[in-house]
Design an enzyme around this catalytic site. Structure first.
Site: not given
Ligand code: AMP
Length: 401
Positions: A9, A94, A182, A211-213, A242, A286, A329-331, A380
């Site tokens: 990726n 990817r 996604h 996530g970040s996206g 974004r 976070r 990440g967030i979910g 993924e």
């Molecule tokens: P990803 O792009 O899927 O890796 O997700 C990244 C996002 O997930 C970032 O905004 C991180 O701050 C968020 N994230 C990861 N762990 C946590 C957590 N324990 N609480 C809140 N946000 C999180």
């Protein structure tokens, strides 16, 4: 093991990879190594861990040693070549854009690569980076089959009404469509739902990849019928940097009244907007959740509100809702954000179980809830490895052109 699959990726500042062993029967995939070269050109660092978490390599480089993605690919490839007993059967990549033509993963040859290069105009920030390791691997290891797996492919069943913008049809014909992204994440979730909740897997489900996206996908019986992302990965939900949905008039204003160039607008929309811009604190959820800054709370309010609006839109696309899935990440990790979004689904009958949510259980709704709420970690890379294995075993499958 009967060989291994490398999953790649590649982005502008990082090159992520995983290695999956192929089980004796040829039907199972066992994750063996995860790694990445990040900080390309700034603070390059190659890290990889084994399945048990043990560090295999942790090496920093001077910026000049790894100035760009090709250098990162070469160095990472060289390191992978030193791994003892690595019997590489295929490489799965990817690739962000499969354009209108690729509705499934595809074995790559020169003609496919040329076709995919045509889509660089549709995703100029991502597609060239995704294709770079393919080109290099073709030169270095021409006998190792390579497979492209697309973020857009899972959404290619959308109807023309769903896919269209209300601008002259000629633009649709040249590729200006709502593609959705996604897709590998949503396809993985769709593959997990029958194991977790067989009845619901056949129903109407919104999956939120946060996530970040970030985006959401409306799934009907496991197939994508609509999503919040469109022509590019800018549309829909607000993201780390974004903006999500934005009146195109704002872009016209930036150009005509503020004299901004296309590059400046691109930079603003891809790197200078979203949670980062609203909070003035960070793009990272976070950090926003632990910040005392009022604007951090505002950014979270905005995120939750827009998630609620998009869920309502997709519930309309589905004609009702049976379940809502949180992932990425967030979910997967943030109970407070899940609670905020679940509250916006209250009008549909969603009722969060606070204890289950705090524990990060798989099912986080109460028994009385009219909509089941789930937390399902996405994968993924495993999805890419599965597609790659399937295509090298059945090479005639999935070649759409
Ligand atoms: P990803 O792009 O899927 O890796 O997700 C990244 C996002 O997930 C970032 O905004 C991180 O701050 C968020 N994230 C990861 N762990 C946590 C957590 N324990 N609480 C809140 N946000 C999180």
């Amino acid at each position: 093991m009967t060989g291994a699959i490398l999953v790649v990726n590649a982005g502008s500042s990082s090159l992520k990879f995983q290695i999956f062993g192929i089980g004796e029967t040829g039907a199972t995939l066992i994750r063996q190594i995860r790694g990445q070269m990040d900080g390309i050109g700034l603070r390059p660092h190659l890290r990889a861990t084994a399945a048990d978490g043990a560090t295999i390599i942790d090496r920093a480089y001077a910026p000049g040693e790894i100035p760009d993605l090709p250098a990162a690919i070469t160095e990472t490839g060289h390191w992978l070549g030193t791994l003892e007993g690595l019997d590489l059967r295929a490489i799965g990549h990817r690739v962000v854009h499969g354009g209108p033509d690729f509705s499934a993963p595809v074995l790559i040859d020169e003609a496919v690569l040329d076709h995919l290069a045509d889509y660089e105009v549709l995703a100029p920030l991502h597609q060239p980076n995704n294709l770079a390791p393919i080109r290099l691997a073709m030169q270095i290891s021409p006998d190792v089959p390579q497979v492209a797996c697309f973020d857009t492919a899972f959404h290619r069943d959308h109807t023309q009404v769903t896919e269209s913008y209300a601008i002259p049809r000629s633009y649709y014909d040249e590729g200006v469509r709502r593609y959705g992204f996604h897709g590998l994440s949503y396809e993985y979730i769709a593959s997990r739902l029958p194991e977790i909740a067989p009845d619901i897997a056949q129903g109407r489900v919104i999956t939120a990849h946060l996530g970040s996206g970030a985006s959401m996908c409306a799934l009907k019986a496991g197939r994508s019928v609509d999503s919040t992302m469109g022509f590019t990965a800018l549309d829909g939900l607000p993201m780390g940097t974004r903006p999500g949905q934005l009146d195109p008039g704002v872009v016209l204003y930036l150009i005509s009244q503020r004299g901004m160039s296309a590059d400046q607008v691109t930079d603003l929309l891809y790197r200078g907007s979203g949670l980062k811009a609203l909070s003035g604190v960070s793009s990272d959820m976070r950090e926003l959740l632990t910040s005392d800054a009022p604007d951090a709370a505002f950014a979270i309010d905005y995120f939750a509100y827009r998630c609620g609006l998009s869920a309502g839109m997709l519930a309309a696309a589905l004609g009702g809702l049976d379940a809502f899935v949180f992932t990425a990440g967030i979910g997967e990790n943030s109970a407070p954000i899940r609670a905020r979004i679940a509250a916006t689904l209250g009008w549909l009958g969603a009722e969060l179980d606070p204890d289950a949510n705090a524990r990060g259980a798989t099912l986080v709704s109460t028994p009385a809830s009219r909509i089941a709420l789930y937390v399902i970690p996405t994968d993924e890379e495993l999805m890419i490895a599965r597609h790659t294995l399937a295509l090298i075993q059945e090479p005639q499958q999935g070649n759409p052109t």
